[in-house]
Design a protein around this motif. Sequence first.
Motif, PDB file in Angstrom:
ATOM      1  N   UNK A 121       0.793  -1.233   0.000  1.00 20.00           N
ATOM      2  CA  UNK A 121       0.000   0.000   0.000  1.00 20.00           C
ATOM      3  C   UNK A 121       0.824   1.280   0.000  1.00 20.00           C
ATOM      4  N   UNK A 122       2.104   1.178   0.322  1.00 18.15           N
ATOM      5  CA  UNK A 122       2.940   2.370   0.502  1.00 18.15           C
ATOM      6  C   UNK A 122       2.287   3.318   1.498  1.00 18.15           C
ATOM      7  N   UNK A 123       1.772   2.736   2.574  1.00 21.07           N
ATOM      8  CA  UNK A 123       1.011   3.509   3.542  1.00 21.07           C
ATOM      9  C   UNK A 123       1.201   2.933   4.939  1.00 21.07           C
ATOM     10  N   UNK A 124       0.784   3.692   5.931  1.00 18.21           N
ATOM     11  CA  UNK A 124       0.670   3.183   7.283  1.00 18.21           C
ATOM     12  C   UNK A 124      -0.463   2.156   7.261  1.00 18.21           C
ATOM     13  N   UNK A 125      -0.349   1.091   8.029  1.00 13.99           N
ATOM     14  CA  UNK A 125      -1.424   0.100   8.082  1.00 13.99           C
ATOM     15  C   UNK A 125      -1.747  -0.240   9.526  1.00 13.99           C
ATOM     16  N   UNK A 126      -2.995  -0.658   9.737  1.00 15.93           N
ATOM     17  CA  UNK A 126      -3.423  -1.135  11.056  1.00 15.93           C
ATOM     18  C   UNK A 126      -4.035  -2.513  10.882  1.00 15.93           C
ATOM     19  N   UNK A 127      -3.832  -3.361  11.878  1.00 10.58           N
ATOM     20  CA  UNK A 127      -4.401  -4.702  11.845  1.00 10.58           C
ATOM     21  C   UNK A 127      -5.902  -4.602  12.041  1.00 10.58           C
ATOM     22  N   UNK A 128      -6.666  -5.179  11.110  1.00  8.35           N
ATOM     23  CA  UNK A 128      -8.123  -5.143  11.194  1.00  8.35           C
ATOM     24  C   UNK A 128      -8.681  -6.457  11.712  1.00  8.35           C
ATOM     25  N   UNK A 174      -5.160   0.230   5.176  1.00  8.64           N
ATOM     26  CA  UNK A 174      -4.218   1.323   4.944  1.00  8.64           C
ATOM     27  C   UNK A 174      -4.863   2.615   5.440  1.00  8.64           C
ATOM     28  N   UNK A 175      -4.084   3.425   6.160  1.00  8.26           N
ATOM     29  CA  UNK A 175      -4.612   4.672   6.721  1.00  8.26           C
ATOM     30  C   UNK A 175      -3.639   5.823   6.474  1.00  8.26           C
ATOM     31  N   UNK A 234      -7.379   4.804   3.492  1.00  4.93           N
ATOM     32  CA  UNK A 234      -6.986   5.299   2.161  1.00  4.93           C
ATOM     33  C   UNK A 234      -7.019   4.142   1.169  1.00  4.93           C
ATOM     34  N   UNK A 235      -7.202   4.467  -0.080  1.00  2.85           N
ATOM     35  CA  UNK A 235      -7.260   3.465  -1.146  1.00  2.85           C
ATOM     36  C   UNK A 235      -5.912   2.767  -1.287  1.00  2.85           C
ATOM     37  N   UNK A 236      -5.983   1.472  -1.680  1.00  6.31           N
ATOM     38  CA  UNK A 236      -4.759   0.707  -1.924  1.00  6.31           C
ATOM     39  C   UNK A 236      -4.739   0.261  -3.383  1.00  6.31           C
TER      40      UNK A 236
END
Length: 179
Positions: free
Chosen positions: A51-58, A117-118, A125-127
């Motif tokens: 994602x080239x983004x910060x991520x959180x576990x869902x 992705x956040x 945010x979109x991935x």
Amino acid sequence: MKTVKKHVQDSEVIKTEMVLPNDTNTLNNLMGGKLMHWMDVVAAISAQRHSNSIVVTASVDNISFKNPIALGNVVTLKAQVTRAFSTSMEVFIEVVAEDIPANSKYATHKAFFTFVAVDDKGRPVKVPPLEPTTKREKELYAGALRRRQLRLILANRMDPQDATELKSLFDLEGVSQKQ
């Protein structure tokens, strides 16, 4: 802006650890919580690469504990994104233990984790979409939608009647008409 598809190998993460005394339970096996921590870390890195983004576990689907991992074993964790949805990604993790003096390797654990992705404010945010290429990647990709629908139903975020992929697995009416 053109959306660029990513490939599974772009998100692959391999981590190797040695099981030390502080990592073990009273049976001298790796503690499950320690392994789950390692799995979460490699899966998060994989999702970030995609994602080239910060991520959180869902969510974490069940973790299959096939074999214990002994003190002194080397543990290899491999993670890769199996499918990308709008803002979430499913990541598959496989764990292998190695007893180097005995020259043996064996599969120990498998799991699917889901990440969102956040942005820096924690908003989704979109991935990018994922394009599987190998037969195995395509199988994991196809199964990801069924696993996602099941996760959403269990979390009361989807009506079972709307789970088209799951319903097709249990289409008893269609089966009886074919016979």
